[in-house]
Motif scaffolding. Structure first.
Motif, PDB file in Angstrom:
ATOM      1  N   ASP A  88       0.808  -1.221   0.000  1.00 23.66           N
ATOM      2  CA  ASP A  88       0.000   0.000   0.000  1.00 23.66           C
ATOM      3  C   ASP A  88       0.839   1.269   0.000  1.00 23.66           C
ATOM      4  O   ASP A  88       0.308   2.376   0.155  1.00 23.66           O
ATOM      5  CB  ASP A  88      -0.967   0.006   1.181  1.00 23.66           C
ATOM      6  N   CYS A  89       2.164   1.115  -0.194  1.00 19.96           N
ATOM      7  CA  CYS A  89       2.997   2.317  -0.348  1.00 19.96           C
ATOM      8  C   CYS A  89       2.686   2.966  -1.696  1.00 19.96           C
ATOM      9  O   CYS A  89       2.574   2.275  -2.711  1.00 19.96           O
ATOM     10  CB  CYS A  89       4.484   1.957  -0.281  1.00 19.96           C
ATOM     11  N   PRO A  90       2.578   4.276  -1.735  1.00 22.66           N
ATOM     12  CA  PRO A  90       2.224   4.927  -3.009  1.00 22.66           C
ATOM     13  C   PRO A  90       3.365   4.919  -4.029  1.00 22.66           C
ATOM     14  O   PRO A  90       3.113   4.899  -5.232  1.00 22.66           O
ATOM     15  CB  PRO A  90       1.861   6.354  -2.597  1.00 22.66           C
ATOM     16  N   THR A  91       4.609   4.960  -3.555  1.00 23.67           N
ATOM     17  CA  THR A  91       5.749   5.058  -4.469  1.00 23.67           C
ATOM     18  C   THR A  91       6.850   4.066  -4.072  1.00 23.67           C
ATOM     19  O   THR A  91       6.879   3.555  -2.948  1.00 23.67           O
ATOM     20  CB  THR A  91       6.358   6.469  -4.463  1.00 23.67           C
ATOM     21  N   VAL A  92       7.761   3.858  -5.000  1.00 21.45           N
ATOM     22  CA  VAL A  92       8.915   2.992  -4.735  1.00 21.45           C
ATOM     23  C   VAL A  92       9.772   3.566  -3.608  1.00 21.45           C
ATOM     24  O   VAL A  92      10.278   2.825  -2.755  1.00 21.45           O
ATOM     25  CB  VAL A  92       9.748   2.814  -6.021  1.00 21.45           C
ATOM     26  N   GLY A  93       9.926   4.883  -3.582  1.00 20.48           N
ATOM     27  CA  GLY A  93      10.717   5.518  -2.532  1.00 20.48           C
ATOM     28  C   GLY A  93      10.144   5.263  -1.147  1.00 20.48           C
ATOM     29  O   GLY A  93      10.877   4.935  -0.208  1.00 20.48           O
ATOM     30  N   ARG A  94       8.827   5.396  -1.016  1.00 21.00           N
ATOM     31  CA  ARG A  94       8.185   5.126   0.270  1.00 21.00           C
ATOM     32  C   ARG A  94       8.349   3.647   0.649  1.00 21.00           C
ATOM     33  O   ARG A  94       8.538   3.312   1.826  1.00 21.00           O
ATOM     34  CB  ARG A  94       6.697   5.479   0.197  1.00 21.00           C
ATOM     35  N   ALA A  95       8.279   2.778  -0.343  1.00 25.18           N
ATOM     36  CA  ALA A  95       8.443   1.340  -0.086  1.00 25.18           C
ATOM     37  C   ALA A  95       9.851   1.032   0.410  1.00 25.18           C
ATOM     38  O   ALA A  95      10.034   0.229   1.339  1.00 25.18           O
ATOM     39  CB  ALA A  95       8.139   0.540  -1.349  1.00 25.18           C
ATOM     40  N   ILE A  96      10.860   1.665  -0.165  1.00 25.86           N
ATOM     41  CA  ILE A  96      12.235   1.455   0.285  1.00 25.86           C
ATOM     42  C   ILE A  96      12.399   1.923   1.729  1.00 25.86           C
ATOM     43  O   ILE A  96      13.001   1.243   2.560  1.00 25.86           O
ATOM     44  CB  ILE A  96      13.223   2.181  -0.650  1.00 25.86           C
ATOM     45  N   GLU A  97      11.841   3.081   2.031  1.00 29.14           N
ATOM     46  CA  GLU A  97      11.929   3.595   3.412  1.00 29.14           C
ATOM     47  C   GLU A  97      11.247   2.651   4.391  1.00 29.14           C
ATOM     48  O   GLU A  97      11.783   2.365   5.477  1.00 29.14           O
ATOM     49  CB  GLU A  97      11.300   4.986   3.487  1.00 29.14           C
TER      50      GLU A  97
END
Length: 336
Positions: A88-97
């Motif tokens: 449910d992360c909106p972006t790849v960057g948020r998913a990495i974090e």
């Protein structure tokens, strides 16, 4: 489509803690397609499916999906929970974090941070104590990067990869995984990419994740290997064509808009040559056909351009340390 293989060096690294704890390695690898005899051949290669099967066998035996490389085990099922948490992360960057926060919770000795400086984004690792094993840092990068690529539905080109550990004897294998912009002895282990890629949307859903988890980690171990550098670029070009249509070196140089002498020098700087690239690709194709089909050894040799059985036999023994028949026998009973 190219079928890459994985060095026996990485198999030995994955098994290191299990050996140190006195586990029965023969019993552990039963059913993975890796016999004790095959493990004893240093130059042997394994398929992503075999390495993935070993990954699961080790996780089961140690109840640790990080192979015992951290003082706190990454319990069985942690990877699946991580992937569910990223959907449910909106972006790849948020998913990495979020993934890095997850690893900070389940590991005691190793953590990571996402840093952005202008156009450059870096995942920087830190050890809470003495520097960890190179294989530990590399494994965390492979998992994090593979999942990030899958979530975004594309390979994320790497700008640079640094490791704080010294350069290893199997440097060529690390280059195969992370590309040619690879450095050792750095202040910190860091994986760098274009910061704009962090804004890519996460395009996967729960149905896609179920399939991904059934096939993981074999489905991302080689799929998202770096394509930077001439060696990777040429290997990719050759893997897209039937072997009979592989170009001459002169034609290849023309296709890459350079001269043969310039391309030869560039390959030498990467520690390779056109012949080595072709041999490595044919080796990986041979291993795939031996492990995952019932075609005869003679038929496989002919398909790979060998007009005589003896020529294929000699080449395969030079590549892997075993004859084609011996290799198939040592991986019998496994279907990827």
């Amino acid at each position: 489509m190219e079928k890459g293989t994985i060095s026996m060096d990485f198999v030995a690294e994955a098994l290191l803690v299990a050996r140190q704890r006195g586990l029965d390695i023969a019993a552990l690898v039963a059913g993975t397609g890796l016999s004790p005899e095959l493990l004893a051949i240093p130059q042997a290669r394994v398929s992503p499916e075999q390495y993935g099967a070993l990954w699961h066998a080790l996780a089961d035996a140690l109840n640790d999906e990080f192979f015992g490389m951290d003082s706190h085990p990454m319990r069985r099922g942690s990877f699946a929970i991580l992937c569910h948490a990223l959907l449910d992360c909106p972006t790849v960057g948020r998913a990495i974090e979020r993934a890095l926060r997850f690893f900070a919770l389940v590991l005691d000795d190793l953590s990571g941070q996402l840093r952005v400086d202008g156009a450059r984004a870096e995942v920087v690792l830190a050890d809470r104590g003495p520097p960890g094993r190179l294989f530990a840092h590399g494994t965390l990068f492979v998992v994090l990067y593979g999942v990030a690529c899958w979530l975004g539905g594309r390979r994320l080109p790497l700008m640079e990869v640094n490791f704080c550990q010294p350069s290893p004897p199997n440097l060529a294998e690390y280059r195969l995984v992370f590309g040619n912009t690879l450095h050792f002895g750095a202040a910190a282990s860091a994986l760098a990419l274009d910061a704009r890629l962090l804004g890519l949307p996460v395009i996967r859903d729960a149905a896609a994740l179920r399939l991904f988890l059934r096939q993981a980690p074999a489905n991302f171990l080689v799929k998202y290997r770096s394509q930077a550098g001439d060696v990777a670029r040429i290997r990719g070009l050759l893997s897209e064509r039937p072997l009979a249509e592989w170009p001459s070196f002169e034609a290849l140089a023309g296709a890459l808009h350079t001269t043969p002498s310039t391309l030869r020098r560039r390959l030498e700087r990467e520690g390779s040559s056109f012949q080595v690239i072709k041999d490595d690709l044919r080796r990986d194709m041979a291993i795939d056909l031996l492990c995952n089909t019932t075609r005869s050894v003679d038929d496989i040799g002919f398909a790979l351009g060998f007009s005589e059985h003896s020529a294929f036999y000699r080449a395969f023994r030079r590549w892997t340390g075993a004859s084609p028949g011996e290799y198939r026998g040592k991986t019998a009973g496994f279907a990827g």
